[in-house]
Scaffold this active site. Structure first.
Site, PDB file in Angstrom:
ATOM      1  N   TYR A   1       0.853  -1.187   0.000  1.00  0.00           N
ATOM      2  CA  TYR A   1       0.000   0.000   0.000  1.00  0.00           C
ATOM      3  C   TYR A   1       0.886   1.232   0.000  1.00  0.00           C
ATOM      4  O   TYR A   1       1.858   1.294   0.752  1.00  0.00           O
ATOM      5  CB  TYR A   1      -0.889   0.006   1.253  1.00  0.00           C
ATOM      6  CG  TYR A   1      -1.803   1.221   1.337  1.00  0.00           C
ATOM      7  CD1 TYR A   1      -2.810   1.417   0.404  1.00  0.00           C
ATOM      8  CD2 TYR A   1      -1.640   2.156   2.356  1.00  0.00           C
ATOM      9  CE1 TYR A   1      -3.647   2.533   0.488  1.00  0.00           C
ATOM     10  CE2 TYR A   1      -2.477   3.265   2.443  1.00  0.00           C
ATOM     11  CZ  TYR A   1      -3.477   3.451   1.503  1.00  0.00           C
ATOM     12  OH  TYR A   1      -4.301   4.548   1.591  1.00  0.00           O
TER      13      TYR A   1
ATOM     14  N   ASP B   1       9.270   2.910   0.305  1.00  0.00           N
ATOM     15  CA  ASP B   1       8.170   3.535   1.036  1.00  0.00           C
ATOM     16  C   ASP B   1       8.318   3.126   2.496  1.00  0.00           C
ATOM     17  O   ASP B   1       7.955   2.014   2.881  1.00  0.00           O
ATOM     18  CB  ASP B   1       6.822   3.089   0.461  1.00  0.00           C
ATOM     19  CG  ASP B   1       5.648   3.763   1.177  1.00  0.00           C
ATOM     20  OD1 ASP B   1       5.882   4.406   2.223  1.00  0.00           O
ATOM     21  OD2 ASP B   1       4.508   3.641   0.676  1.00  0.00           O
TER      22      ASP B   1
ATOM     23  N   LYS C   1       3.490   8.810   9.243  1.00  0.00           N
ATOM     24  CA  LYS C   1       3.289   8.140  10.545  1.00  0.00           C
ATOM     25  C   LYS C   1       4.284   8.596  11.621  1.00  0.00           C
ATOM     26  O   LYS C   1       4.112   9.681  12.160  1.00  0.00           O
ATOM     27  CB  LYS C   1       3.247   6.620  10.321  1.00  0.00           C
ATOM     28  CG  LYS C   1       2.039   6.294   9.410  1.00  0.00           C
ATOM     29  CD  LYS C   1       1.767   4.859   9.134  1.00  0.00           C
ATOM     30  CE  LYS C   1       0.471   4.744   8.334  1.00  0.00           C
ATOM     31  NZ  LYS C   1       0.522   3.954   7.127  1.00  0.00           N
TER      32      LYS C   1
HETATM   33  C1  LIG Z   1      -0.081   4.486   5.756  1.00  0.00           C
HETATM   34  C2  LIG Z   1       0.773   4.298   4.555  1.00  0.00           C
HETATM   35  C3  LIG Z   1       0.772   5.205   3.484  1.00  0.00           C
HETATM   36  C4  LIG Z   1      -0.197   6.351   3.416  1.00  0.00           C
HETATM   37  O1  LIG Z   1       0.014   7.280   4.438  1.00  0.00           O
HETATM   38  P1  LIG Z   1      -1.205   8.270   4.835  1.00  0.00           P
HETATM   39  O2  LIG Z   1      -0.581   9.182   5.844  1.00  0.00           O
HETATM   40  O3  LIG Z   1      -2.280   7.402   5.382  1.00  0.00           O
HETATM   41  O4  LIG Z   1      -1.608   8.985   3.600  1.00  0.00           O
HETATM   42  C5  LIG Z   1       1.673   5.026   2.460  1.00  0.00           C
HETATM   43  N1  LIG Z   1       2.540   4.005   2.474  1.00  0.00           N
HETATM   44  C6  LIG Z   1       2.571   3.103   3.475  1.00  0.00           C
HETATM   45  C7  LIG Z   1       3.576   2.006   3.444  1.00  0.00           C
HETATM   46  C8  LIG Z   1       1.672   3.206   4.532  1.00  0.00           C
HETATM   47  O5  LIG Z   1       1.669   2.274   5.492  1.00  0.00           O
END
Ligand SMILES: *Cc1c(COP(=O)(O)O)cnc(C)c1O
Length: 427
Positions: A144, A239, A267
């Site tokens: 994701y 990511d 995060k």
């Molecule tokens: C949570 C997440 C996102 C998106 O971040 P948001 O702050 O919710 O937009 C992107 N990449 C990874 C790996 C994530 O866990």
């Protein structure tokens, strides 16, 4: 006075908010029942509007690595608030934050702050395309990367073909250049590079996949991605929205000793405030406006209050590296306990994880990719989830969410959770 218990709040919420939630992962749709409205939290404990408390295993989906409401973070936020909330002009905390990140993570030479992980990924991909002059990107099934159009590609049979949208409202044109490979399967990546010679701008990967449960990279997988990108003039993007500052102060890049070209954060970096960032090689980041031609902007980006929260949390992590040793030990304690229950009761399930990220899959292992994760018995998980939350353990309301432990969790709390788990499987 409006009614405020969880049942009444949810009734009000669904009338005015789609599904009653501002992010679908908060809904209890995958497990049944209605969400608990949280009124406060401290350390590893969440308290809801009904007065119930829970040991929290989501940590706001990652940010609360120190536990909730850390006094040092809260004090820094309060001090900044007295000076003003937002100016729309440059501020000292932004420079402090950028120096802190570039000092902690060697592969990040320059960094740009944004407001979410989604924004970070969207912007990093734009920078990669701008830098390379190529359009196509490779992502992995089950990873994701936020909800930007180009990344909402459904995992499915079309492994070696161009993606199809995984969401309504995403025009096919937006995902035409998104190619999907299988996690831990370097041959699937090689095949895409061969079929799309000189067209791939970047490969984006969660170095530990933590949005399909927890799937760790097999030995050599990340190294091979690095090599394949180098061989083909493509950029490698890690990511690290979940793994950043969680696997260690230098994230998964440091943990595995791989140097990506770009990294995305979210995060943890905001300490609980809405913050994201992308950064990496100076020559790539200098493609971003106003230095370069890749446009990316944000009215509230680098917001001083958010910066102070993030800086304070990151400094605590940087100055107390034993936190990572303790987090890993707590993760191990939880995983070993879960493995013990599975083995003792001969359950056809499997436990995965690394450091403070864990998962109990309701399927026989090993789970090394999306297809294996997808074999999980989600109905059984739902039943287990309901038992666990009634016993005061707040797990992610989906089989495919990681279990997060924080610095505030005690061994006694983890053992209580394991004991409840054992009771559940005792039937
Ligand atoms: C949570 C997440 C996102 C998106 O971040 P948001 O702050 O919710 O937009 C992107 N990449 C990874 C790996 C994530 O866990």
């Amino acid at each position: 006075m409006e009614s405020r218990n969880s049942a009444q709040l949810f009734e009000r919420a669904v009338r005015v908010i789609p599904g009653g939630v501002n992010s679908p992962v908060r809904a209890f749709a995958p497990v049944g029942g209605r969400p608990r409205f949280i009124s406060s939290a401290k350390g590893s404990i969440l308290t809801d509007e009904d007065g119930n408390s829970y040991i929290d295993y989501i940590g706001s989906w990652g940010p609360m690595i120190l536990g909730h409401n850390d006094e040092r973070v809260v004090a820094a936020v309060k001090a900044q608030i007295d000076r003003g909330l937002s100016f729309g002009a440059v501020t000292a905390p932004e420079v402090d934050m950028a120096e802190l990140i570039t000092g902690m993570v060697p592969c990040v030479e320059m960094v740009r702050m944004v407001n979410s992980g989604t924004e970070a990924v969207m912007s990093a991909i734009r920078a990669a395309r701008g830098f390379t002059g190529k359009n196509r990107i490779i992502k992995f099934e089950g990873c994701y990367h936020g909800h930007a159009d180009a990344l909402l590609v459904k995992a499915g049979s079309g492994l070696m073909t161009a993606g199809t949208p995984g969401s309504a409202g995403v025009p096919e044109g937006c995902v035409r250049d998104t190619l999907t490979a299988a996690y831990n399967d370097i041959d699937s990546v090689q095949a895409l590079f061969e079929e799309n010679r000189d067209e791939i701008a970047c490969v984006i990967v969660e170095p530990v996949a933590a949005n399909m449960g927890v799937v760790t990279p097999e030995g050599g997988f990340l190294e091979a991605l690095r090599q394949i990108c180098d061989d083909n003039g493509a950029l490698l993007i890690f990511d690290e929205v979940i793994t950043g500052f969680r696997m260690g102060i230098d994230g998964a890049a440091g943990y595995y000793g791989i140097t990506p070209d770009l990294v995305t954060y979210g995060k943890i970096i905001g300490g609980g405030m809405p913050v994201g960032a992308y950064g990496g090689r100076k020559d790539v980041m200098e493609c971003v406006a106003p230095v370069g031609k890749v446009y990316q902007a944000g009215t509230l980006s680098g917001n001083p209050v958010a910066m102070r929260a993030g800086i304070t949390q990151l400094e605590i992590l940087k100055n107390n590296p034993q936190i990572y040793v303790e987090l890993a030990a707590k993760g191990e304690r939880l995983r070993n306990g879960m493995r013990d229950i599975i083995e003792r009761r001969s359950l056809p399930y499997c436990v995965t994880g690394i450091a403070s990220l864990s998962c109990l899959y309701f399927t026989q292992g090993p789970v090394a990719d999306y297809q294996a994760a997808g074999r999980s018995d989600t109905e059984k998980f739902a039943d287990y989830f309901r038992f666990m939350i009634d016993r005061g353990n707040y797990l992610g309301p989906s089989q495919f969410e990681a279990i997060f432990v924080s610095a505030a969790h005690t061994d006694a709390q983890i053992d209580k959770t394991l004991s409840d788990m054992d009771d559940y499987f005792a039937g």
